[in-house]
Design an enzyme around this catalytic site. Structure first.
Site, PDB file in Angstrom:
ATOM      1  N   THR A 185      14.969 -24.641 -11.135  1.00  0.00           N
ATOM      2  CA  THR A 185      14.956 -23.317 -10.501  1.00  0.00           C
ATOM      3  C   THR A 185      14.884 -22.283 -11.617  1.00  0.00           C
ATOM      4  OG1 THR A 185      17.335 -23.106 -10.587  1.00  0.00           O
ATOM      5  CG2 THR A 185      16.425 -24.092  -8.610  1.00  0.00           C
ATOM      6  N   GLU A 330      15.554 -26.202  -4.155  1.00  0.00           N
ATOM      7  CA  GLU A 330      16.636 -27.124  -3.790  1.00  0.00           C
ATOM      8  C   GLU A 330      16.383 -27.819  -2.458  1.00  0.00           C
ATOM      9  OE1 GLU A 330      16.856 -24.124  -4.952  1.00  0.00           O
ATOM     10  OE2 GLU A 330      18.619 -23.812  -6.219  1.00  0.00           O
ATOM     11  N   LYS A 439      26.325  -3.088  -1.328  1.00  0.00           N
ATOM     12  CA  LYS A 439      27.609  -2.964  -0.633  1.00  0.00           C
ATOM     13  C   LYS A 439      28.016  -1.495  -0.593  1.00  0.00           C
ATOM     14  CE  LYS A 439      28.868  -7.671  -1.241  1.00  0.00           C
ATOM     15  NZ  LYS A 439      29.001  -8.672  -2.266  1.00  0.00           N
ATOM     16  N   TRP A 444      27.240  -4.048   4.392  1.00  0.00           N
ATOM     17  CA  TRP A 444      26.103  -4.522   3.609  1.00  0.00           C
ATOM     18  C   TRP A 444      24.812  -3.835   4.052  1.00  0.00           C
ATOM     19  CZ3 TRP A 444      26.504 -10.602   3.007  1.00  0.00           C
ATOM     20  CH2 TRP A 444      27.672 -10.903   2.285  1.00  0.00           C
TER      21      TRP A 444
HETATM   22  P1  ADP Z   1      13.580 -19.278  -7.684  1.00  0.00           P
HETATM   23  O1  ADP Z   1      15.056 -19.250  -7.401  1.00  0.00           O
HETATM   24  O2  ADP Z   1      13.203 -19.912  -8.944  1.00  0.00           O
HETATM   25  O3  ADP Z   1      12.841 -18.027  -7.341  1.00  0.00           O
HETATM   26  P2  ADP Z   1      12.551 -20.715  -5.398  1.00  0.00           P
HETATM   27  O4  ADP Z   1      11.091 -20.695  -5.424  1.00  0.00           O
HETATM   28  O5  ADP Z   1      13.244 -21.947  -5.067  1.00  0.00           O
HETATM   29  O6  ADP Z   1      13.005 -20.400  -6.803  1.00  0.00           O
HETATM   30  O7  ADP Z   1      13.027 -19.501  -4.562  1.00  0.00           O
HETATM   31  C1  ADP Z   1      13.745 -19.626  -3.393  1.00  0.00           C
HETATM   32  C2  ADP Z   1      14.121 -18.278  -2.909  1.00  0.00           C
HETATM   33  O8  ADP Z   1      12.986 -17.490  -2.615  1.00  0.00           O
HETATM   34  C3  ADP Z   1      14.892 -18.298  -1.632  1.00  0.00           C
HETATM   35  O9  ADP Z   1      16.250 -18.593  -1.854  1.00  0.00           O
HETATM   36  C4  ADP Z   1      14.667 -16.897  -1.097  1.00  0.00           C
HETATM   37  O10 ADP Z   1      15.535 -15.968  -1.689  1.00  0.00           O
HETATM   38  C5  ADP Z   1      13.268 -16.598  -1.554  1.00  0.00           C
HETATM   39  N1  ADP Z   1      12.310 -16.808  -0.467  1.00  0.00           N
HETATM   40  C6  ADP Z   1      11.550 -17.886  -0.235  1.00  0.00           C
HETATM   41  N2  ADP Z   1      10.769 -17.705   0.839  1.00  0.00           N
HETATM   42  C7  ADP Z   1      11.057 -16.485   1.327  1.00  0.00           C
HETATM   43  C8  ADP Z   1      10.591 -15.715   2.442  1.00  0.00           C
HETATM   44  N3  ADP Z   1       9.653 -16.153   3.278  1.00  0.00           N
HETATM   45  N4  ADP Z   1      11.141 -14.492   2.632  1.00  0.00           N
HETATM   46  C9  ADP Z   1      12.086 -14.010   1.800  1.00  0.00           C
HETATM   47  N5  ADP Z   1      12.549 -14.688   0.737  1.00  0.00           N
HETATM   48  C10 ADP Z   1      12.053 -15.906   0.501  1.00  0.00           C
END
Ligand code: ADP
Length: 542
Positions: A185, A330, A439, A444
């Site tokens: 990640t 994950e 916040k 929120w």
């Molecule tokens: P990184 O943490 O490296 O950016 P990821 O590609 O695993 O890696 O990112 C996952 C995150 O991306 C999610 O936890 C979320 O916050 C965001 N995310 C993924 N898809 C969407 C979506 N359709 N809308 C909003 N946020 C998203």
């Protein structure tokens, strides 16, 4: 009493075997790094993947060894995944867009032993290879003719290397829980964390992914994964597509609007997947040069929130269904997809678009809930938001080397770090990341919701909202915008546009215009950088 059915381990090799036996001639088309389009099929992919497995084993690589790839989506990269997993090693996709120091850190953490690299990234690898002592060999994904001079001690051209094998190799019989793949990640807080997929999780994830309310792909589909294999397990598409027997079309290094338009139309792509930035580029290209997308049926959009104008353009102008998706590294990575259930089937226009702004509902195999900070489950009312937690057979139960253990609870729920609500029909909507939520006075405010509305302003190209310290309210929102080229909106214009669309107390206390908003390697807004940049900015209300 136990059932009397066969043990048939869920292995990645079964997926390519199925494709090669049942859909042997189905096309695998790639934009090559060298230039021309390349065409092959699943039978040949399996044949060459066997050669890779044979060579890896012959050269002493062991079960569980991490074998890295730094490559675009092409047939060669696909062959590597199956060759590596077929001999029991672990493919480790590296994101070339990371900083070199991050890559060195990740490669050392994973102890990568061999690297398959595309020509594009060879200079990068030449600069960092010496800092990764575990790395024994580099295979350059090209042929002898295109192989450049390199100072790397043990480098070979892929096609030359493959000539040394006859492919007489039987896939290793593995326990289905054996590690198959690895992806880090981005680690916006702290060091990157390794996620280690198993054969079983990959196979189950692909079974979920191909289902109708998910990616909906079959042997009649022609799938174009624009999302790179190195981003969040490539959304599982390298496995899902052969499993479905669908044709696979890959963009190689060419991901600009004109190239995407060309490959979509020339290769008659029916289904495609990428982050919103790619689609904004394609739509800009279409706006400027014209064009139609007659074969395209489905566009899967995720990674960050899909702007409504993208959904609207695809559906109303180009006749392709948008499927908004949410997931994370994950989760292999699919979590939810926004197909339309009968409960929402009658909606049209803005009412439908409002549902499609949501990230949708999970396929079988993903459980989800939203809780407050005390882990009490919140109602599914479409407005009460809290921490989004998930579990299932393709969700991580720990990180590599047990980092971040606090994110997993004793009932196996994984805290995603996202803030969301779920409505009465089970549709989840992300309202923020836990660390970005603002916040204000004990309540929120969702930064993402304000951003989504702000980018709907015709003169705004991109928007980001961050919380700034406030003497009375703790934090208040600041809206940061990039103007559209040739447009000049004022603060009052932008604020006026938000009025009535968000609660009064959510209204940003100020708007600033910047030339550029910083992004992560995955194309997401880097809020940490923005918070740093604006940390001494004083809001007019403070
Ligand atoms: P990184 O943490 O490296 O950016 P990821 O590609 O695993 O890696 O990112 C996952 C995150 O991306 C999610 O936890 C979320 O916050 C965001 N995310 C993924 N898809 C969407 C979506 N359709 N809308 C909003 N946020 C998203």
């Amino acid at each position: 009493m136990r059932g009397l059915m066969q043990d048939w381990p869920l292995l990645c090799s079964k997926v390519i075997d199925h494709a090669a036996e049942e859909h042997p001639l189905r096309e695998v088309v790639s934009q090559s790094v060298e230039g021309p389009m390349h065409r092959t099929n699943y039978r040949e992919v399996r044949e060459r993947a066997r050669k890779i497995a044979q060579l890896l084993e012959r050269e002493g690589y062991q079960l569980g060894d991490r074998i890295a790839t730094m490559a675009w989506n092409t047939w060669r990269h696909l062959e590597c995944w199956y060759g590596i997993t077929g001999m029991g090693a672990v493919y480790h996709t590296l994101n070339p867009r990371l900083f070199p120091e991050q890559l060195v850190w990740i490669m050392n953490d994973a102890e990568d032993r061999l690297l398959f690299v595309d020509l594009t990234f060879l200079p990068l690898v030449e600069a960092l290879a010496a800092k990764v002592p575990s790395l024994k060999k580099v295979v350059v994904l090209t042929d002898a003719e295109h192989m450049p001079e390199t100072e790397l001690p043990n480098a070979v051209a892929y096609e030359t290397w493959l000539e040394g094998a006859d492919g007489d190799f039987a896939w290793r019989e593995l326990d289905e829980n054996t590690a198959a793949g690895m992806c880090y990640t981005s680690g916006t807080t702290g060091n990157p964390k390794g996620v280690l997929y198993s054969h079983r999780s990959n196979v189950l994830h692909s079974m979920m992914a191909q289902s109708p309310d998910a990616m909906n792909i079959s042997s009649s589909s022609r799938m174009l994964p624009i999302v790179p294999f190195f981003h969040a397990n490539g959304w599982g598409i390298a496995l899902t597509t052969p499993m479905a027997g669908s044709a696979l079309v890959m963009p190689g290094p060419k991901m600009d609007g004109a190239s995407i338009y060309r490959i979509l139309t020339e290769e008659r792509v029916t289904c495609t997947a990428a982050v919103p930035t790619i689609w904004l580029m394609l739509l800009q290209h279409l706006e400027a040069h014209g064009g139609e997308l007659p074969d395209l049926e489905r566009v899967i959009i995720g990674g960050s929130a899909c702007p409504r104008r993208v959904t609207e353009a695809f559906q109303n102008r180009y006749g392709a269904q948008v499927v908004h998706a949410w997931g994370m590294t994950e989760m292999s990575p699919l979590g939810t997809l926004c197909a339309i259930k009968p409960e929402y089937a009658g909606l049209t226009g803005d009412d439908l678009l409002a549902i499609e702004d949501k990230q949708g509902f999970p396929p079988f195999g993903v459980e989800m809930k939203v809780t407050d900070d005390a882990n009490v489950t919140l109602p599914r009312d479409g407005k009460t938001f809290g921490r989004l937690k998930v579990r299932g057979p393709s969700v991580a139960k720990a990180y590599y080397k047990n980092q971040g253990a606090e994110l997993f609870d004793e009932e196996a729920w994984f805290d995603t770090g996202d803030v969301a609500h779920i409505d009465q029909h089970g549709y989840m909507q992300i309202t923020d990341r836990a660390k970005d939520v603002i916040k204000s006075g004990g309540e929120w405010i969702s930064s993402i919701e304000i951003e989504n509305i702000a980018v709907g302003h015709p003169d705004v190209a991109e928007a980001a909202v961050i919380g700034l310290a406030h003497p009375k309210w703790d934090e208040r929102p600041l809206l940061i915008c990039v103007k559209r080229e040739g447009h000049n909106p004022s603060k009052a214009d932008v604020l006026g546009f938000l009025e009535g669309k968000i609660a009064k107390w959510w209204m940003p206390d100020d708007v600033v215009f910047v030339e550029e908003i910083p992004h992560t390697a995955a194309g997401k807004i880097r809020k940490t950088a923005l918070r740093e940049e604006f940390k001494s900015y004083v809001l007019p209300t403070a």
